[in-house]
Design an enzyme around this catalytic site. Structure first.
Site, PDB file in Angstrom:
ATOM      1  N   GLU A 159       4.313  58.186-111.240  1.00 55.56           N
ATOM      2  CA  GLU A 159       4.153  58.896-110.006  1.00 55.56           C
ATOM      3  C   GLU A 159       2.859  59.009-110.010  1.00 55.56           C
ATOM      4  OE1 GLU A 159       6.893  62.420-109.198  1.00 55.56           O
ATOM      5  OE2 GLU A 159       7.456  61.801-110.763  1.00 55.56           O
ATOM      6  N   TYR A 168     -34.712  49.491-101.210  1.00 57.15           N
ATOM      7  CA  TYR A 168     -33.902  50.462-101.699  1.00 57.15           C
ATOM      8  C   TYR A 168     -33.987  51.701-101.183  1.00 57.15           C
ATOM      9  CZ  TYR A 168     -32.760  54.348-105.275  1.00 57.15           C
ATOM     10  OH  TYR A 168     -32.073  55.253-105.963  1.00 57.15           O
ATOM     11  N   GLN A 213     -27.939  55.524-105.090  1.00 54.04           N
ATOM     12  CA  GLN A 213     -27.352  56.377-106.354  1.00 54.04           C
ATOM     13  C   GLN A 213     -25.818  56.897-106.451  1.00 54.04           C
ATOM     14  OE1 GLN A 213     -30.390  58.901-108.445  1.00 54.04           O
ATOM     15  NE2 GLN A 213     -28.761  60.837-107.807  1.00 54.04           N
ATOM     16  N   SER A 269     -29.474  62.591-111.630  1.00 56.19           N
ATOM     17  CA  SER A 269     -28.459  61.718-111.956  1.00 56.19           C
ATOM     18  C   SER A 269     -28.136  61.759-113.344  1.00 56.19           C
ATOM     19  CB  SER A 269     -28.672  60.425-111.429  1.00 56.19           C
ATOM     20  OG  SER A 269     -29.578  59.621-111.908  1.00 56.19           O
ATOM     21  N   LYS A 310     -22.943  55.057-108.927  1.00 52.89           N
ATOM     22  CA  LYS A 310     -22.573  55.093-110.280  1.00 52.89           C
ATOM     23  C   LYS A 310     -21.488  55.880-110.510  1.00 52.89           C
ATOM     24  CE  LYS A 310     -27.193  55.575-110.833  1.00 52.89           C
ATOM     25  NZ  LYS A 310     -27.470  54.525-109.686  1.00 52.89           N
ATOM     26  N   ASN A 351     -36.054  50.739-109.162  1.00 53.11           N
ATOM     27  CA  ASN A 351     -35.089  50.033-108.171  1.00 53.11           C
ATOM     28  C   ASN A 351     -34.322  49.023-108.816  1.00 53.11           C
ATOM     29  OD1 ASN A 351     -36.277  52.099-106.900  1.00 53.11           O
ATOM     30  ND2 ASN A 351     -37.119  50.648-105.325  1.00 53.11           N
ATOM     31  N   SER A 382      12.232  69.420-116.180  1.00 55.35           N
ATOM     32  CA  SER A 382      11.880  70.409-115.077  1.00 55.35           C
ATOM     33  C   SER A 382      11.854  71.979-115.793  1.00 55.35           C
ATOM     34  CB  SER A 382      13.006  70.518-114.027  1.00 55.35           C
ATOM     35  OG  SER A 382      13.041  71.846-113.250  1.00 55.35           O
ATOM     36  N   THR A 387      14.811  42.889 -99.950  1.00 54.78           N
ATOM     37  CA  THR A 387      13.848  43.113 -98.939  1.00 54.78           C
ATOM     38  C   THR A 387      14.026  44.046 -97.896  1.00 54.78           C
ATOM     39  OG1 THR A 387      15.001  41.424 -97.299  1.00 54.78           O
ATOM     40  CG2 THR A 387      13.664  40.463 -98.957  1.00 54.78           C
ATOM     41  N   HIS A 388      13.227  44.737 -97.454  1.00 59.58           N
ATOM     42  CA  HIS A 388      13.427  46.061 -96.324  1.00 59.58           C
ATOM     43  C   HIS A 388      14.082  47.045 -97.501  1.00 59.58           C
ATOM     44  CE1 HIS A 388      12.489  43.622 -92.954  1.00 59.58           C
ATOM     45  NE2 HIS A 388      13.262  42.520 -93.329  1.00 59.58           N
TER      46      HIS A 388
HETATM   47  N1  ARG Z   1     -31.635  57.424-110.157  1.00 57.54           N
HETATM   48  C1  ARG Z   1     -31.814  56.348-109.180  1.00 57.54           C
HETATM   49  C2  ARG Z   1     -30.397  55.568-108.910  1.00 57.54           C
HETATM   50  O1  ARG Z   1     -29.720  55.791-109.428  1.00 57.54           O
HETATM   51  C3  ARG Z   1     -32.884  55.304-109.996  1.00 57.54           C
HETATM   52  C4  ARG Z   1     -33.653  54.565-108.768  1.00 57.54           C
HETATM   53  C5  ARG Z   1     -34.612  55.806-108.252  1.00 57.54           C
HETATM   54  N2  ARG Z   1     -35.569  55.017-107.437  1.00 57.54           N
HETATM   55  C6  ARG Z   1     -36.217  55.615-106.731  1.00 57.54           C
HETATM   56  N3  ARG Z   1     -37.213  55.122-106.071  1.00 57.54           N
HETATM   57  N4  ARG Z   1     -36.188  56.797-106.513  1.00 57.54           N
HETATM   58  O2  ARG Z   1     -30.642  54.813-107.677  1.00 57.54           O
END
Ligand code: ARG
Length: 460
Positions: free
Chosen positions: A290, A317, A322, A23, A325, A110, A277, A155-156
């Site tokens: 748009e 966890y 992951q 990641s 993000k 975690n 265009s 409206t509508h």
């Molecule tokens: N890269 C992991 C995430 O974004 C971090 C936590 C990893 N924890 C684990 N037990 N592998 O969630």
């Protein structure tokens, strides 16, 4: 390469499957937050007597150097590491050796990843509120520039009643103000400090979580370590706030696409925000609007996708988390650029008052005729039927209220008098409105003043 967990295994990770889980390419955006969290953790360990003062000082020095290196050159935050936490730890051990290996005592990735994302959102959401504020300010400036010009409301998507053009801009501003409030609540949801949760069950070392919360700028600590290790409600809350803002942007865009079209022509889009265009020389297309409408699909999709990811998880966890993000980062980037583009376009709109006012007269004054009859003592339901009959006649003859002679008026009701002419106009219609949230010109002026106060309080 050795990983944070290599001691457990007989063989090296499979390269392609390992890279599937890496990641760092995106969680590198959490670099500063990760270092911030580690600095505080080292202090907490030292205060708990787990780290010697010397080790804690070495860690603080090393982390400071790493932070400087990353700030000097963003490309520094890169490498073979699984994630940003592994990257920072490797850098630290490379710099200070043994002491660096003590930093992760009692801590888990975690809780670290939860902390980092909470810190990230707490510092980034205010920037989104700034962008929203600029958009609201742009809408307020357009509202102010419209004066007392009228336009139709719909409206509508059928003509309903006259409003001030300013009222139209203030309506969109009201929705974006709610969004700002939602973002402020999203910050509050992220404002819980998770360290001390360990991997899931809490930590064996007596770290002072209240100290950590204060040191890291949190107003409170999480309630439960098991919940904390899997809680991403604050991510869902952020994505929801973004989604609803995107819905509002899309609706603003849709209104402006319609109202700047040849058919409506109430507002003019400046050339600099339009696209031509390649084939049709006459075209002036509202592409940025748009795109904002179109990009709402990906933001709403990220929210739906994230809720699906969360819903099947067992307690504690799970690596599925992951996925949070990329959802946050992509959504943030899309919404930010969309807000900026729409604010720029909105700020450049000009009102075509003759077109807007012409469209605000005619049959959409029918309610005002009914109200006129009510003022003369006719029951509203009867007034509605009388005006319905007048409308039927006018539509059939291709005429409007202004063309009716007093005699023609009175053929429908003898309560109608010579004052009907001045009572039935767009200006009279808006002036007749009496509630503070209405399009009455005094109410709109007061709303503009109130909005200026709102913007002023948020501008920084
Ligand atoms: N890269 C992991 C995430 O974004 C971090 C936590 C990893 N924890 C684990 N037990 N592998 O969630």
């Amino acid at each position: 390469m050795a990983h944070l967990w290599s001691g457990r295994f007989d063989e090296e990770p499979d390269a392609s499957v390992f890279s599937y889980g890496v990641s760092l390419s995106f969680d590198r955006l959490l670099f500063e937050d990760d270092v911030t969290g580690s600095l505080a953790w080292a202090e907490a360990l030292a205060r708990a007597g787990v780290l010697s003062e010397a080790d804690a000082a070495a860690i603080a020095g090393g982390l400071g150097d790493i932070l400087d290196a990353g700030r000097r050159d963003p490309a520094f935050v890169d490498g073979p590491d699984e994630d940003i936490h592994a990257f920072v730890e490797r850098q630290l051990v490379e710099r200070i050796g043994e002491a660096g290996k003590r930093l992760h005592t009692g801590r888990s990735r975690n809780e670290q990843v939860s902390l980092d994302l909470r810190l990230y959102l707490k510092r980034r959401i205010p920037l989104m509120v700034d962008r929203l504020t600029r958009l609201v300010a742009a809408l307020a400036s357009r509202a102010g520039a419209c004066g007392t010009a009228t336009m139709p409301s719909y409206t509508h998507l059928r003509r309903a009643q006259p409003i001030l053009a300013a009222h139209f801009f203030l309506a969109h501003a009201a929705a974006f103000r709610r969004d700002a409030g939602r973002f402020e609540r999203a910050i509050d949801e992220a404002d819980e400090m998770p360290l001390g949760s360990g991997a899931i069950a809490g930590t064996t070392y007596a770290v002072d979580t209240a100290f950590l919360a204060g040191r890291l700028g949190f107003s409170r600590t999480v309630l439960n370590s098991l919940d904390a290790s899997s809680d991403r409600d604050f991510v869902a809350g952020f994505l929801y706030a973004c989604s609803l803002t995107m819905v509002h942007l899309s609706r603003l865009a849709e209104d402006l696409i319609i109202f700047t079209s040849e058919e409506f022509g109430f507002f003019e889009l400046p050339d600099r925000f339009a696209t031509g265009s390649s084939l049709m020389p006459q075209k002036k297309n509202p592409d940025p609007l748009e795109l904002a409408r179109g990009k709402s699909g990906r933001v709403l999709g990220r929210l739906a996708g994230w809720l699906v990811t969360m819903k099947g998880l067992p307690g504690g966890y799970n690596r599925d988390l992951q996925e949070d993000k990329e959802a946050v980062f992509e959504t943030e980037a899309t919404l930010s650029s969309s807000l900026d583009a729409c604010a720029a376009v909105a700020a450049g709109l000009t009102l075509n008052a003759p077109r807007a006012e012409a469209a605000a007269s005619g049959m959409l004054l029918a309610t005002d005729v009914a109200d006129y009859l009510v003022a003369k003592g006719v029951a509203f339901r009867d007034a509605h039927a009388i005006v319905g009959a007048i409308v039927r006649k006018l539509v059939a003859e291709g005429r409007d209220f202004a063309s009716l002679s007093l005699e023609e008026w009175r053929a429908f009701s003898d309560r109608i008098g010579p004052d009907v002419g001045e009572a039935i106009s767009a200006k009279a219609s808006v002036a007749a409105k009496r509630t503070p949230q209405s399009t009455n010109p005094d109410a709109v002026r007061a709303a503009l003043d109130e909005l200026a106060g709102w913007v002023g309080a948020r501008r920084r």
